[in-house]
Write a protein that holds these residues in place. Structure first.
Motif, PDB file in Angstrom:
ATOM      1  N   ASP A 177      42.134  41.252  36.876  1.00 21.28           N
ATOM      2  CA  ASP A 177      43.544  41.399  36.548  1.00 21.28           C
ATOM      3  C   ASP A 177      43.937  42.855  36.370  1.00 21.28           C
ATOM      4  OD1 ASP A 177      46.134  40.124  35.777  1.00 21.28           O
ATOM      5  OD2 ASP A 177      45.729  41.236  33.918  1.00 21.28           O
ATOM      6  N   ASP A 178      43.034  43.672  35.837  1.00 25.67           N
ATOM      7  CA  ASP A 178      43.344  45.087  35.595  1.00 25.67           C
ATOM      8  C   ASP A 178      42.250  45.936  36.220  1.00 25.67           C
ATOM      9  OD1 ASP A 178      43.980  47.613  34.741  1.00 25.67           O
ATOM     10  OD2 ASP A 178      44.237  47.086  32.640  1.00 25.67           O
ATOM     11  N   ARG A 181      40.590  49.178  34.548  1.00 25.35           N
ATOM     12  CA  ARG A 181      39.629  49.071  33.448  1.00 25.35           C
ATOM     13  C   ARG A 181      38.421  48.211  33.786  1.00 25.35           C
ATOM     14  NH1 ARG A 181      43.361  48.202  28.077  1.00 25.35           N
ATOM     15  NH2 ARG A 181      44.201  46.455  29.275  1.00 25.35           N
ATOM     16  N   THR A 182      38.235  47.928  35.069  1.00 26.95           N
ATOM     17  CA  THR A 182      37.099  47.088  35.448  1.00 26.95           C
ATOM     18  C   THR A 182      35.779  47.790  35.130  1.00 26.95           C
ATOM     19  OG1 THR A 182      36.144  45.787  37.242  1.00 26.95           O
ATOM     20  CG2 THR A 182      36.943  47.972  37.814  1.00 26.95           C
ATOM     21  N   LEU A 183      34.762  46.999  34.858  1.00 30.03           N
ATOM     22  CA  LEU A 183      33.453  47.533  34.491  1.00 30.03           C
ATOM     23  C   LEU A 183      32.405  47.310  35.579  1.00 30.03           C
ATOM     24  CD1 LEU A 183      33.316  46.359  30.770  1.00 30.03           C
ATOM     25  CD2 LEU A 183      34.096  48.557  31.685  1.00 30.03           C
ATOM     26  N   GLY A 184      32.812  46.721  36.690  1.00 27.91           N
ATOM     27  CA  GLY A 184      31.846  46.453  37.756  1.00 27.91           C
ATOM     28  C   GLY A 184      32.569  46.065  39.031  1.00 27.91           C
ATOM     29  N   GLU A 185      31.870  45.351  39.901  1.00 29.58           N
ATOM     30  CA  GLU A 185      32.437  44.971  41.187  1.00 29.58           C
ATOM     31  C   GLU A 185      33.662  44.092  40.986  1.00 29.58           C
ATOM     32  OE1 GLU A 185      30.650  43.468  45.400  1.00 29.58           O
ATOM     33  OE2 GLU A 185      30.258  42.145  43.691  1.00 29.58           O
ATOM     34  N   SER A 186      34.779  44.470  41.602  1.00 25.89           N
ATOM     35  CA  SER A 186      36.000  43.670  41.525  1.00 25.89           C
ATOM     36  C   SER A 186      37.074  44.281  42.411  1.00 25.89           C
ATOM     37  CB  SER A 186      36.511  43.558  40.082  1.00 25.89           C
ATOM     38  OG  SER A 186      36.711  44.838  39.529  1.00 25.89           O
ATOM     39  N   VAL A 187      38.010  43.433  42.818  1.00 27.75           N
ATOM     40  CA  VAL A 187      39.138  43.825  43.669  1.00 27.75           C
ATOM     41  C   VAL A 187      40.416  43.316  43.029  1.00 27.75           C
ATOM     42  CG1 VAL A 187      40.207  43.568  45.947  1.00 27.75           C
ATOM     43  CG2 VAL A 187      37.722  43.820  45.763  1.00 27.75           C
ATOM     44  N   GLY A 188      41.468  44.106  43.110  1.00 28.29           N
ATOM     45  CA  GLY A 188      42.744  43.707  42.541  1.00 28.29           C
ATOM     46  C   GLY A 188      43.839  44.687  42.909  1.00 28.29           C
ATOM     47  N   TYR A 189      44.975  44.545  42.239  1.00 31.42           N
ATOM     48  CA  TYR A 189      46.096  45.470  42.442  1.00 31.42           C
ATOM     49  C   TYR A 189      45.821  46.772  41.686  1.00 31.42           C
ATOM     50  CZ  TYR A 189      48.873  41.538  44.225  1.00 31.42           C
ATOM     51  OH  TYR A 189      49.341  40.472  44.958  1.00 31.42           O
ATOM     52  N   TYR A 190      46.095  47.894  42.338  1.00 30.62           N
ATOM     53  CA  TYR A 190      45.951  49.172  41.658  1.00 30.62           C
ATOM     54  C   TYR A 190      47.014  49.322  40.574  1.00 30.62           C
ATOM     55  CZ  TYR A 190      42.440  51.225  44.730  1.00 30.62           C
ATOM     56  OH  TYR A 190      41.263  51.509  45.390  1.00 30.62           O
ATOM     57  N   ARG A 191      46.606  49.862  39.418  1.00 35.80           N
ATOM     58  CA  ARG A 191      47.552  50.326  38.416  1.00 35.80           C
ATOM     59  C   ARG A 191      47.951  51.758  38.787  1.00 35.80           C
ATOM     60  NH1 ARG A 191      46.927  45.525  37.017  1.00 35.80           N
ATOM     61  NH2 ARG A 191      47.111  44.800  34.859  1.00 35.80           N
TER      62      ARG A 191
END
Length: 552
Positions: A177-178, A181-191
């Motif tokens: 979702d954010d 502030r991710t702590l590892g592998e992940s994909v999402g919308y850029y803040r």
């Protein structure tokens, strides 16, 4: 001897300099001079988020550097824009806000940057951030009490960006979702560093409130020429405004926040650096510090361009009537396509099953364009999109050196790209990641063709040749005055003080022991915030020591 006018002199009103002076001047008493080579940031295309492309090659806002030709990149001299304006590169960047990953900072501490582990820096990120989020009912809500606004803009993003998230799911990458502030592998919308439809640079967040204080003086359009020393102590500097040369002194410290290119340049012009290099260029060596300018790191990325069968931002920005309508909407509401940066979806991914940490950052843009020879982006009229990938933690290291004793001369930038087997393999993995995304069902179903590189280029060697011909910096230079164990392996200690000298620090991305996994603007601001706290702590400690020394 009368007291000098200023306690601290800060060179550079970029991401680091703005954050630093806000904290240093907060007591209303500490006297600070901030010197910036560029001029005002009050320009329409700086404030409009989509204006990133307009400012990319504007010589009035930009140092316009070029790296030296690199054999590993087919002899090309790559364009290296750096902000030359109030706000520095935070006034011309793509506004993506990414903290980095925890192991980035743990590795800093292991490299000798004592006190810069993830456990130490995470609270500093929290202190600087004010987040504009979207609640379930779509209404904005604020989180955090920091000065820097980080916005969730997904409700304004182009609908095609949802395809990128679906493609990531096809590839098996977890969503978040954010992303910032991710702590590892992940994909999402850029803040993004955007507030109410306007770019929110470091100048907007930190310098604007600081300028209301009488203890801050800002001098713009001023070229700093050298730092002045009394023995091993930095006492002041000279700078030029037009044809006039100025001399100014500091009672406590000189703090360089000129960036990973210009901070080492200024040290070398001042006689601090590799003695043989300086002597050969007519600069008298004052302090032999061989690592000044060395250790340069950057992210090297490759982009692929595709023709889409569904509408993208090109349908709006690539044609005059819809572009005018979007402009009117933006002027009236601060919403719509012009209110969102071009980087919309991305994240950190592991390129192979055997990697233990994310080793690639991806960018997915619902807009197709290419760069003209002068660096200007040229928009495609028809619907298209871009996929981009970069190695998170390259191991190649280059250098920055002055080319003469003339402060006006641009420095030599030698990135030393693809110098290690790890980085060469990383280039191949970046190509594989893009192809994996593009051939996922979610994107393949809405793609007509690959435009760049030529669809006829399919084998690994041909695509690697294309990488060498087109790959470019994503403008994240770091580590040219890095923190470390001592003068044999670094320039600064863990409190950002130059080894062997007093009254002199470097506080910007040059101080990173190594480049972080993602965009460098957020960690640069964090570093400056913590540096200001250290500087104020050291001033109190120093005052206590002086009092004790004079006690009866």
């Amino acid at each position: 001897m009368p007291d000098p006018t200023f306690d601290y002199i800060v060179v550079g009103a970029g991401s680091a300099g703005c954050a630093l002076v806000e904290r240093l001047t907060r007591d209303g008493k500490t006297r600070v001079l901030l010197i910036e080579a560029g001029g005002s940031d009050r320009r329409f295309w700086i404030k409009v988020p989509i204006g990133y492309g307009v400012n990319f090659a504007n010589p009035r806002l930009n140092w316009g550097y070029h790296a030296e030709a690199e054999e590993t990149l087919n002899g090309r001299r790559i364009y290296w824009p750096r902000g030359k304006v109030i706000g520095g590169s935070s006034s011309i960047n793509a506004m993506a806000y990414m903290r980095g990953l925890p192991h980035d900072f743990d590795d800093w501490e292991a490299a000798g940057a004592t006190g810069w582990s993830w456990a130490a820096v995470q609270p500093a990120f929290d202190r600087i951030e004010r987040r504009l989020e979207r609640s379930a009912d779509g209404k904005p809500r604020e989180q955090g009490a920091g000065l820097l606004t980080i916005s969730d803009l997904r409700d304004q993003m182009n609908p095609f960006s949802q395809r990128f998230l679906a493609a990531a799911q096809d590839c098996g990458w977890p969503a978040c979702d954010d992303l910032s502030r991710t702590l590892g592998e992940s994909v999402g919308y850029y803040r993004s560093t955007v507030r109410h439809g306007l770019r929110f640079s470091a100048a907007d967040a930190f310098l604007t409130p600081a300028r209301r204080r009488p203890n801050l003086q800002v001098v713009s359009n001023a070229m700093v020429e050298r730092v002045l020393f009394d023995g091993s102590r930095a006492t002041g500097l000279t700078y030029r405004v037009g044809d006039q040369t100025m001399h100014v002194t500091a009672g406590r410290e000189i703090i360089l926040c000129a960036g990973a290119v210009n901070s080492p340049k200024l040290l070398q012009l001042s006689g601090v650096g590799p003695a043989s290099l300086l002597r050969g260029l007519g600069v008298t060596p004052l302090h032999h510090l061989p690592e000044v300018g060395r250790g340069l790191q950057d992210h090297l990325a490759i982009s692929y361009m595709y023709r889409a069968t569904q509408p993208t931002l090109n349908n709006i920005l690539g044609r005059v009537p819809p572009r005018l309508l979007a402009g009117v909407r933006y002027l009236m509401t601060r919403r719509g396509p012009l209110s969102v940066p071009v980087n919309q979806v991305g994240g950190y991914v592991q390129s192979t099953p055997d990697t233990t940490r994310p080793d690639m950052q991806i960018y997915c843009n619902p807009l197709s364009y290419w760069n003209a020879p002068d660096g200007r982006p040229l928009l495609d009229r028809d619907p298209g999109y871009l996929l981009c990938a970069q190695l998170c933690r390259p191991t190649s290291r280059g250098e920055i050196t002055i080319r003469s004793a003339d402060p006006r001369a641009a420095p030599l930038i030698r990135p030393n790209s693809l110098a290690t087997p790890y980085d060469q393999m990383g280039a191949r993995r970046a190509i594989d990641i893009i192809n994996r995304l593009a051939t996922s069902p979610a994107l393949a179903g809405v793609t007509q063709a690959r435009l760049i590189p030529d669809p006829g280029q399919t084998d690994t060697d041909a695509l690697m040749d294309d990488f060498r011909q087109r790959a470019s910096t994503v403008f994240h230079p770091t580590s040219t005055c890095r923190m470390g164990h001592g003068p044999a392996d670094s320039v600064l200690d863990g409190r950002l003080r130059v080894h062997g000298l007093s009254g002199l620090r470097v506080v910007d991305s040059a101080a990173f022991p190594a480049v972080t996994s993602g965009n460098t603007n957020a960690p640069t601001i964090m570093l400056a915030t913590r540096a200001a706290e250290m500087i104020l702590e050291d001033a109190i400690t120093g005052a206590d020591k002086r009092r004790l020394a004079h006690a009866p």
